[in-house]
Design a protein around this motif. Structure first.
Motif, PDB file in Angstrom:
ATOM      1  N   ARG A 305       0.834  -1.206   0.000  1.00 21.41           N
ATOM      2  CA  ARG A 305       0.000   0.000   0.000  1.00 21.41           C
ATOM      3  C   ARG A 305       0.872   1.261   0.000  1.00 21.41           C
ATOM      4  O   ARG A 305       0.567   2.236  -0.667  1.00 21.41           O
ATOM      5  N   SER A 306       1.964   1.217   0.747  1.00 21.32           N
ATOM      6  CA  SER A 306       2.818   2.412   0.780  1.00 21.32           C
ATOM      7  C   SER A 306       3.664   2.465  -0.493  1.00 21.32           C
ATOM      8  O   SER A 306       4.099   1.428  -1.013  1.00 21.32           O
ATOM      9  N   PRO A 307       3.913   3.685  -1.009  1.00 21.30           N
ATOM     10  CA  PRO A 307       4.602   3.794  -2.296  1.00 21.30           C
ATOM     11  C   PRO A 307       6.036   3.276  -2.246  1.00 21.30           C
ATOM     12  O   PRO A 307       6.658   3.222  -1.187  1.00 21.30           O
ATOM     13  N   PHE A 308       6.540   2.923  -3.418  1.00 21.12           N
ATOM     14  CA  PHE A 308       7.911   2.426  -3.530  1.00 21.12           C
ATOM     15  C   PHE A 308       8.835   3.610  -3.804  1.00 21.12           C
ATOM     16  O   PHE A 308       8.513   4.479  -4.612  1.00 21.12           O
ATOM     17  N   ASP A 309       9.949   3.591  -3.115  1.00 19.49           N
ATOM     18  CA  ASP A 309      10.897   4.689  -3.243  1.00 19.49           C
ATOM     19  C   ASP A 309      11.895   4.325  -4.337  1.00 19.49           C
ATOM     20  O   ASP A 309      12.836   3.574  -4.105  1.00 19.49           O
ATOM     21  N   ILE A 310      11.670   4.849  -5.553  1.00 18.92           N
ATOM     22  CA  ILE A 310      12.522   4.441  -6.676  1.00 18.92           C
ATOM     23  C   ILE A 310      13.112   5.661  -7.362  1.00 18.92           C
ATOM     24  O   ILE A 310      12.381   6.500  -7.890  1.00 18.92           O
ATOM     25  N   GLU A 311      14.433   5.721  -7.311  1.00 14.63           N
ATOM     26  CA  GLU A 311      15.169   6.829  -7.949  1.00 14.63           C
ATOM     27  C   GLU A 311      14.568   8.177  -7.597  1.00 14.63           C
ATOM     28  O   GLU A 311      14.147   8.938  -8.476  1.00 14.63           O
TER      29      GLU A 311
END
Ligand code: C2E
Ligand code: CA
Ligand code: CA
Length: 642
Positions: A305-311
């Protein structure tokens, strides 16, 4: 890192192999050497020259004695017999055993010559003169021959001693070599075993995420066929879109982070594996496997549910899960996979971002899906497809400005089927191009019956846009039914563009050049809305109905609608708000600045006749139906201003 350690391991193995081979050769060589020395010792003891020389000395002395005795009562025959033995002995010794050039050879050689020279004297016996002469001639040889026997004895024991010493050294060497061989051999075995274990790990590990791979998972499934097992099949929603939007490196990062979240969520699982591009599988074992895996599915959905931290970006991504359980039995693994896949498909069809537990009746769904796939071509021939038209209303006047053509399938056995069910089947089976051409033809045919200012929008899937016949067929359909190209709108979703990119853009440009309008459907549900607005000159955007429908994020949805309308106005795009179900919805989208609206508030999808009736009723209500201002595309708006 892995390559370096693998190279080190290979070098070590090579060295150990070389050393072990050299040691093995040394062991063989020293064993042969030991054998040679042992033979020498045996030969030295068996063919002892001491014996030969001793016997020669004894025979010489016996002949001397016989000669002395023959002066008295001794017999001449005895002398002749002893003489013959001595001659014989000397010939054996000098021929076979002694080097004629050695000191011993020289002594024995001259003795032999002397003895042979005595033959005429021996023949004249018992002449006393001859007897004395014979005795005198032999006497000088007695001492040297006795000395030879003594010397030969000590020489033989020296040789045996020296050989024995060498043998001790060689045995010591053999011991050392053997010990080293054992040590290096053991080292080699350890390296090989470790390398094998390492290779085994590589074969069973997913290179990207470090968790198990498909091979390991299938193996684990087969191994657990004797007990209760439950497997979860997980698919990342719209992963391809995400991958194409942010790039493959970002896609990889998401998969890595997802695998970490899975580790947290499925800590009690027997195995977590990545079994395909964006497909993961989780295995549970034991009598409570199903209950634990259901709890695990809930934890997974919570985790993603929590967003993915990508770049440096916060990317939201969801997953869909299918779950299947099986009791002990043969081929359980294959069934589990198949059932989990069916459950996953059901979960996707039900709207993704959820999990579905396999139920036997879902097998029928699979059969149904296959029936749909097999019956599609026939359905066109049988006339089972038909279009409904949902009005799109000008929000400023409340009048219908166009319709969206929505496909339906009245299956001869299965009844009425929703496009939500059969369009994905058509897309997967590659039949969407064929179905899509029928839709365009039928939409043009029906639109020709509507007033000239009414447009008709058709939905076009990604695969249709790469169909070389699309432009040609659309032109032909428009011409056949005398429809102005401006009255035909092509609705595409963002994923359509992302998936086909350049080719799709070229086809869209061709359609637009013909005069058709292009609208971006379900705006706001993808990842790349804004960037695609720059890449293609759309005429219209349709704000997805989810922003109005979401109760939990109502304020957020309203803000997004307002922001989108603001942006679209700046780009001079026509805005349609989808999913207007209530008066409140209508007010929200109208005050946000949406030009047009579509939804159950205005009407559900209607038959062509009902659509015509609706327009006619509207026309009756308003004697003069004003042309909707906002329906103008950017080009027309510009022209109007000029
Ligand atoms: P879509 O293009 O987003 O179509 C709008 C869908 O929302 C339609 O469902 C429509 O009946 C439904 N809808 C309209 N107003 C409301 C509302 O106020 N509330 C709610 N809850 N729903 C509303 P439908 O007809 O079942 O179509 C579903 C999807 O199937 C379409 O979504 C479209 O993606 C696809 N589809 C339909 N016809 C075709 C077609 O001819 N070709 C292709 N490729 N796809 C099609
Ligand atoms: Ca649509
Ligand atoms: Ca839509």
């Amino acid at each position: 890192m892995f390559r370096r350690s693998a190279a080190r391991c290979r070098r070590l193995k090579l060295w150990l192999t070389v050393i072990t081979a050299v040691l093995a050769l040394a062991a063989v060589a020293s064993s042969l050497l030991a054998y040679t020395y042992q033979r020498r010792i045996m030969e030295a003891s068996r063919y002892n020259t001491t014996f030969d020389f001793g016997q020669t000395a004894a025979e010489l002395m016996r002949l001397q004695l016989a000669l002395e005795e023959s002066r008295g009562e001794g017999s001449i025959e005895e002398v002749r017999f002893r003489y013959a033995i001595l001659v014989n002995r000397l010939s054996i010794v000098t021929i076979n055993r002694v080097d004629p050039k050695s000191a011993q050879g020289k002594v024995l050689g001259s003795l032999q010559r002397e003895v042979l020279a005595l033959a005429p004297l021996i023949a004249q016996l018992p002449d006393p003169t001859m007897l004395t002469l014979t005795i005198d001639q032999l006497r000088p040889f007695v001492g040297p021959v006795l000395r030879l026997a003594g010397q030969a004895h000590s020489q033989a024991s020296n040789e045996i001693q020296s050989n024995q010493n060498w043998l001790i050294v060689i045995f010591a060497a053999i011991c050392c070599v053997t010990l080293s061989l054992v040590l290096f051999g053991a080292g080699l075995m350890v390296v090989v075993l470790r390398q094998n274990a390492h290779l085994d790990r590589i074969v069973r590990t997913d290179w990207l995420t470090g968790i198990a791979n498909r091979f390991a998972f299938s193996h684990a499934l087969r191994q657990g066929e004797g007990e209760d097992q439950t497997m979860i099949l997980l698919d990342v929603d719209h992963f391809k879109t995400l991958n194409d939007t942010f790039g493959h490196a970002a896609g990889d990062k998401l998969l890595i982070e997802l695998s970490q979240r899975l580790r947290w969520a499925c800590g009690d699982a027997a195995m977590i594996a990545r079994i395909g591009g964006d497909e993961f599988a989780v295995l549970y074992r034991g009598s409570d496997a199903e209950a634990r895996s259901i709890a695990c599915c809930e934890r997974i959905l919570e985790q993603v549910r929590s967003p993915f931290d990508i770049e440096d970006r916060q990317v939201r991504s969801h997953v869909t899960l299918g779950l299947s359980s099986g009791g002990a039995g043969l081929h359980q693994g294959t069934c589990l996979f198949k059932h989990a896949d069916i459950a996953l498909y059901e979960a996707k069809a039900a709207g993704r971002n959820r999990f579905v537990v396999f139920r036997p009746e879902m097998n029928q769904h699979l059969g149904r899906r296959q029936a749909l796939q097999n019956g599609m071509r026939e359905a066109i021939a049988r006339g089972e497809f038909f279009l409904l038209f949902q009005p799109i209303v000008d929000l400023s006047t409340g009048l219908t400005c166009g319709f969206e053509a929505l496909l339906r399938w009245q299956h001869h056995e299965l009844g009425l089927i929703s496009p939500v069910e059969f369009i994905p089947v058509a897309e997967e089976s590659g039949q969407i191009a064929m179905v899509g051409l029928w839709v365009i033809e039928e939409a043009c045919r029906q639109a020709a019956r509507f007033p000239t200012e009414t447009f008709v929008a058709v939905n076009v899937s990604a695969d249709q846009l790469v169909d070389p016949l699309l432009v040609q067929h659309t032109t032909a359909s428009l011409a056949r039914h005398g429809l102005e190209p401006e009255r035909l709108e092509i609705e595409i979703t963002e994923s359509t563009l992302i998936e086909n990119d350049e080719r799709a853009l070229a086809v869209l440009h061709a359609l637009r050049a013909m005069g058709c309008r292009i609208s971006l459907d379900d705006f706001g549900t993808g990842y790349a809305s804004l960037s695609y607005l720059r890449r293609f000159p759309f005429d219209k955007i349709k704000i997805d109905q989810s922003f109005l429908r979401s109760r939990s994020h109502r304020e957020e949805g309203i803000a997004i609608i307002a922001g989108t309308c603001d942006l679209a106005r700046r780009l001079n795009l026509t805005i349609v708000a989808e999913g207007v179900e209530t008066e409140e919805h209508r007010q929200i989208v109208a005050s946000a600045g949406s030009h047009q609206g579509q939804g159950y508030l205005f009407d559900r999808p209607l038959s062509p006749e009902a659509s015509l009736a609706r327009i006619e009723a509207e026309a009756r209500r308003t004697s003069a139906r004003p042309k909707p201002e906002r329906e103008q595309g950017p080009a027309e708006a510009l022209m109007a201003m000029i």
